[in-house]
Design a protein around this motif. Structure first.
Motif, short mmCIF file in Angstrom:
data_model
loop_
_atom_site.label_atom_id
_atom_site.label_comp_id
_atom_site.label_asym_id
_atom_site.label_seq_id
_atom_site.Cartn_x
_atom_site.Cartn_y
_atom_site.Cartn_z
N VAL A 170 48.16 61.47 18.26
CA VAL A 170 49.30 62.33 17.91
C VAL A 170 48.83 63.55 17.12
N CYS A 171 47.76 63.39 16.35
CA CYS A 171 47.21 64.54 15.61
C CYS A 171 46.63 65.57 16.57
N ALA A 172 45.97 65.10 17.62
CA ALA A 172 45.38 66.02 18.61
C ALA A 172 46.47 66.82 19.32
N ALA A 173 47.58 66.17 19.67
CA ALA A 173 48.68 66.88 20.33
C ALA A 173 49.29 67.92 19.39
N LEU A 174 49.47 67.55 18.12
CA LEU A 174 50.05 68.49 17.15
C LEU A 174 49.11 69.66 16.90
N LYS A 175 47.81 69.40 16.79
CA LYS A 175 46.84 70.48 16.57
C LYS A 175 46.83 71.45 17.75
N GLN A 176 46.94 70.92 18.97
CA GLN A 176 46.97 71.81 20.12
C GLN A 176 48.22 72.69 20.08
N ALA A 177 49.36 72.10 19.71
CA ALA A 177 50.60 72.88 19.62
C ALA A 177 50.49 73.99 18.58
N ILE A 178 49.90 73.67 17.45
CA ILE A 178 49.72 74.67 16.39
C ILE A 178 48.80 75.80 16.88
N GLY A 179 47.70 75.42 17.52
CA GLY A 179 46.75 76.42 18.00
C GLY A 179 47.34 77.33 19.06
N ARG A 180 48.20 76.78 19.91
CA ARG A 180 48.79 77.56 20.99
C ARG A 180 49.91 78.50 20.51
N THR A 181 50.65 78.08 19.52
CA THR A 181 51.86 78.83 19.13
C THR A 181 51.72 79.61 17.85
N GLY A 182 50.78 79.21 16.98
CA GLY A 182 50.67 79.85 15.67
C GLY A 182 51.85 79.53 14.78
N ALA A 183 52.47 78.37 14.99
CA ALA A 183 53.64 77.97 14.20
C ALA A 183 53.31 77.97 12.71
N SER A 184 54.32 78.31 11.90
CA SER A 184 54.07 78.48 10.47
C SER A 184 55.03 77.66 9.62
N LYS A 185 54.96 77.86 8.34
CA LYS A 185 55.71 77.13 7.32
C LYS A 185 57.19 77.01 7.66
N GLY A 186 57.73 75.81 7.43
CA GLY A 186 59.17 75.60 7.61
C GLY A 186 59.56 74.99 8.93
N LEU A 187 58.64 74.91 9.87
CA LEU A 187 58.93 74.30 11.18
C LEU A 187 59.29 72.83 10.99
N ILE A 188 60.36 72.38 11.63
CA ILE A 188 60.75 70.97 11.58
C ILE A 188 60.08 70.24 12.75
N VAL A 189 59.36 69.18 12.44
CA VAL A 189 58.69 68.37 13.47
C VAL A 189 59.31 66.98 13.44
N HIS A 190 59.99 66.63 14.52
CA HIS A 190 60.72 65.37 14.59
C HIS A 190 59.99 64.35 15.46
N SER A 191 60.08 63.09 15.09
CA SER A 191 59.48 62.00 15.87
C SER A 191 60.27 60.73 15.61
N ASP A 192 59.86 59.64 16.26
CA ASP A 192 60.42 58.34 15.88
C ASP A 192 59.67 57.82 14.65
N ARG A 193 59.92 56.57 14.29
CA ARG A 193 59.30 56.02 13.08
C ARG A 193 58.00 55.28 13.37
N GLY A 194 57.39 55.53 14.51
CA GLY A 194 56.18 54.84 14.89
C GLY A 194 55.08 54.96 13.85
N VAL A 195 54.23 53.95 13.81
CA VAL A 195 53.18 53.90 12.79
C VAL A 195 52.25 55.11 12.88
N GLN A 196 52.05 55.65 14.09
CA GLN A 196 51.17 56.81 14.24
C GLN A 196 51.75 58.02 13.51
N TYR A 197 53.07 58.18 13.59
CA TYR A 197 53.72 59.35 12.97
C TYR A 197 53.93 59.16 11.47
N ALA A 198 53.98 57.92 11.03
CA ALA A 198 54.13 57.64 9.60
C ALA A 198 52.78 57.55 8.89
N SER A 199 51.70 57.59 9.68
CA SER A 199 50.36 57.41 9.11
C SER A 199 49.99 58.53 8.14
#
Length: 283
Positions: A170-199
């Motif tokens: 999940v970190c690799a997917a998020l890093k790719q999204a950040i690199g592609r879009t240049g997203a910045s402070k304040g962006l809301i990132v939603h997920s379920d409560r899975g252990v990978q996202y709560a890690s």
């Protein structure tokens, strides 16, 4: 309609036998065939050819709304007319099935509040992202796919695959999204409560980029509905047509769907039938 059936099956069955079975005369059939084709009939025939081309090029994914929107200017028709021609000729879109949840929410790690709360509206890119994990069967074993969906335009901005469903995925997917879009402070990132996202690793990445974490209520798939909808499209529209011998084969098919078809070509009703890649230019 009976004369049409006879004409379409004239090379398979004897015309006399079909006339007898359908309770029409042979003379009536031949008289009908000698009549010049009406303008309406000709227009419907040409429109049907275009409908078939669009349906085939979409890999039988598009239904009447999307086919209507994709008709060329010289073939424009109402949705009702397109739907009637499709029904009469047995042309239908693939049916989307539901799939069970993948992530494990049985853990003692902290969870975030449900900030999105099923409000999937946005006014600009990189305002709200949804994320999740799904699985793909291969002869070598499961292939896990993590995705990040921008609610503005429904573009998949980040994704990663692996044979294991770990935090790194999940970190690799998020890093790719950040690199592609240049997203910045304040962006809301939603997920379920899975252990990978709560890690700790994933949460550290969110904090490093000053993103706001949002999580679904326990067991509520509707809190992440657009992401779940994307997984259903991926599987029903594309992956279910294949039997994968290797994970490499599955990865190739996933790449083709996301990068070559979904983001760039697949139209969406929520985008006024514009592909995600063009939303910034059109909306």
């Amino acid at each position: 309609m009976r004369f049409k059936f006879i004409f379409e099956h004239r090379f398979e069955f004897r015309i006399a036998k079909m006339c007898q079975a359908l309770n029409v005369s042979r003379s009536g059939y031949y008289a009908h065939m000698k009549r010049p084709e009406s303008n309406r009939s000709k227009a419907n025939r040409e429109l049907l050819d275009t409908i078939k081309d669009i349906h085939t090029n979409s890999r039988r994914i598009y239904g009447s709304p999307q086919i209507t929107k994709n008709l060329p200017p010289e073939k424009k028709a109402s949705r009702g007319r397109v739907a009637r021609l499709m029904r009469a000729n047995g042309i239908r879109s693939k049916v989307v099935k539901k799939y069970r949840a993948t992530t494990n929410s049985s853990h003692n790690l902290p969870v975030a509040d449900n900030i999105v709360n099923q409000d999937f509206t946005t006014s600009k890119p990189n305002e709200k992202w949804l994320s999740d994990i799904t699985y793909i069967a291969t002869a070598e074993g499961w292939l896990y796919l993590a995705g990040v969906l921008d609610l503005h335009g429904r573009k998949l901005v980040g994704w990663a695959m692996d044979s294991r469903m770990k935090t790194e995925l999940v970190c690799a997917a998020l890093k790719q999204a950040i690199g592609r879009t240049g997203a910045s402070k304040g962006l809301i990132v939603h997920s379920d409560r899975g252990v990978q996202y709560a890690s700790k690793g994933y949460q550290k990445l969110l904090k490093k980029n000053e993103f706001v974490c949002s999580m679904s209520r326990k067991g509520n798939c509707y809190d992440n509905a657009p992401m779940e909808s994307f997984w259903r499209k991926l599987k029903m529209e594309w992956l279910n047509d294949y039997t994968f011998r290797t994970r490499a084969e599955a990865k190739k098919a996933v790449f083709e769907y996301i990068e070559l078809f979904y983001n760039r070509r697949r139209t969406h009703s929520s985008n006024n039938y514009v592909p995600p890649f063009l939303v910034g230019a059109e909306m």
